[in-house]
Design a protein around this motif. Structure first.
Motif, short mmCIF file in Angstrom:
data_model
loop_
_atom_site.label_atom_id
_atom_site.label_comp_id
_atom_site.label_asym_id
_atom_site.label_seq_id
_atom_site.Cartn_x
_atom_site.Cartn_y
_atom_site.Cartn_z
N GLY A 79 0.81 -1.21 0.00
CA GLY A 79 0.00 0.00 0.00
C GLY A 79 0.84 1.25 0.00
O GLY A 79 1.92 1.31 -0.58
N ASP A 80 0.34 2.28 0.71
CA ASP A 80 1.03 3.56 0.81
C ASP A 80 1.99 3.56 2.00
O ASP A 80 1.85 2.76 2.94
N VAL A 81 2.95 4.46 1.98
CA VAL A 81 3.85 4.66 3.12
C VAL A 81 3.75 6.11 3.54
O VAL A 81 3.90 7.02 2.70
N ARG A 82 3.51 6.32 4.85
CA ARG A 82 3.45 7.69 5.38
C ARG A 82 4.51 7.87 6.45
O ARG A 82 4.52 7.18 7.46
N PHE A 83 5.43 8.77 6.18
CA PHE A 83 6.44 9.14 7.16
C PHE A 83 5.89 10.30 7.98
O PHE A 83 5.64 11.39 7.44
N THR A 84 5.71 10.07 9.30
CA THR A 84 5.07 11.07 10.15
C THR A 84 6.04 12.21 10.45
O THR A 84 7.24 12.11 10.19
N PRO A 85 5.52 13.33 10.97
CA PRO A 85 6.40 14.45 11.28
C PRO A 85 7.61 14.05 12.13
O PRO A 85 7.50 13.24 13.05
N ASP A 86 8.76 14.59 11.76
CA ASP A 86 10.03 14.40 12.45
C ASP A 86 10.66 13.03 12.24
O ASP A 86 11.70 12.72 12.83
N ALA A 87 10.05 12.17 11.40
CA ALA A 87 10.70 10.89 11.11
C ALA A 87 12.01 11.12 10.39
O ALA A 87 12.17 12.10 9.65
N GLY A 103 6.04 13.74 5.95
CA GLY A 103 5.42 14.74 6.81
C GLY A 103 6.34 15.87 7.21
O GLY A 103 7.53 15.92 6.85
N ARG A 104 5.79 16.75 7.99
CA ARG A 104 6.49 17.97 8.39
C ARG A 104 7.80 17.66 9.10
O ARG A 104 7.86 16.84 10.03
N ASP A 105 8.85 18.28 8.65
CA ASP A 105 10.19 18.16 9.23
C ASP A 105 10.75 16.73 9.18
O ASP A 105 11.71 16.41 9.90
N ALA A 106 10.17 15.86 8.37
CA ALA A 106 10.70 14.50 8.22
C ALA A 106 11.82 14.51 7.18
O ALA A 106 11.81 15.29 6.23
N THR A 107 12.77 13.60 7.38
CA THR A 107 13.88 13.40 6.44
C THR A 107 13.84 11.96 5.95
O THR A 107 13.88 11.03 6.76
N VAL A 108 13.75 11.77 4.65
CA VAL A 108 13.59 10.43 4.08
C VAL A 108 14.61 10.23 2.97
O VAL A 108 14.74 11.07 2.07
N TYR A 109 15.33 9.09 3.05
CA TYR A 109 16.26 8.67 2.01
C TYR A 109 15.67 7.43 1.34
O TYR A 109 15.46 6.41 1.99
#
Length: 275
Positions: A79-87, A103-109
């Motif tokens: 399904g979908d992936v949601r990275f929450t704030p600050d993740a 999400g807000r202030d999240a960092t994703v590689y």
């Protein structure tokens, strides 16, 4: 990444300054384990990754990633992936069959990863794509977006907050099938192939080198210098000789800029309009 370079036809070279419903089970029936484990406001087909969570290699539904979830390697999400704030997360060598929300202030590689949907940025801190494929578009607000050795089949449409003085959008050694629109930030497009056009608006700075753009290029309301030309070196543009020309398959519009726009080592097939 598939190289889809077009033949470089030098037509004209110019120098210009210029983003639950929980049903009550009958008393005689026990709820499934997945429903017991899930928060009461979370649908049973959603998996939440928190500190200490051990995920199976296949997540059948959606995945919510909270801060401290850990490193995700080789994971397949149906399904979908949601990275929450600050993740702050590295997702490597996996596949996401739905969309991604940062999400807000999240960092994703996302490294060596296939995203079969699109990516939405909700005031994210950073998104870094490396050697990855995105089947749709990358859109939203973020301080930093980096697309390196990757394919984005749709658009890259990113707004960098006005208060961000060092971040921006970098597209390097990548193919983008849709329009690249960047608002704000310090930006670079190097050694890439854009099947549509390129627009910079209200940017602090930008540079484009060794890049093919098949539709129009527009620079408007820039607050700092914009330079076309040079030679690509990883994610940088250098002035080393010999330069490799940009090729623009349509026109170049330069309008309402506070600082100079410099064009060199660039072939423009259409008109050059400076206002």
């Amino acid at each position: 990444m598939t190289a889809r370079r077009t033949a470089r036809t030098a037509v004209a070279t110019a120098a210009v300054t210029l983003a639950a419903c929980v049903g009550a089970a009958p008393p005689a029936l026990a709820a499934p384990a997945s429903a017991v484990d899930a928060p009461v406001d979370q649908p049973a087909d959603v998996t939440v990754c928190r500190p200490g969570t051990v995920l199976p290699p296949l997540v059948a539904g959606d995945l919510v990633v909270e801060p401290g979830c850990g490193f995700l390697d080789g994971l397949v999400v149906r399904g979908d992936v949601r990275f929450t704030p600050d993740a702050d997360m590295i997702f490597q060598a996996g596949r996401i069959e739905g969309d991604v929300e940062v999400g807000r202030d999240a960092t994703v590689y996302l490294t060596l990863t296939q995203v079969r949907g699109g990516i939405r940025l909700d005031d994210a801190r950073a998104l870094r794509l490396e050697s990855s494929d995105v089947a749709r578009s990358v859109r939203g607000d973020a301080d930093i977006v980096s697309v390196t050795r990757s394919d984005v089949a749709g658009a890259v449409n990113v707004a960098v907050p006005a208060a961000e003085t060092a971040g921006g959008v970098v597209v390097s050694q990548s193919d983008v099938g849709g329009w690249v629109n960047v608002h704000g930030g310090v930006n670079r497009v190097t050694g890439s192939w854009l099947a549509r056009g390129l627009t910079f608006s209200s940017v602090r700075a930008a540079r484009v080198c060794e890049t093919d753009v098949l539709a129009d290029v527009t620079v408007r309301w820039s607050r700092g210098g914009v330079t076309f030309g040079g030679r690509a070196y990883d994610a940088l543009c250098t002035d080393e000789a010999p330069p490799v020309p940009n090729t623009f398959g349509a026109g170049l519009l330069v309008v309402g800029n506070a600082e100079s726009v410099r064009l060199r080592d660039t072939a423009v097939a259409g008109g050059l309009d400076c206002r």
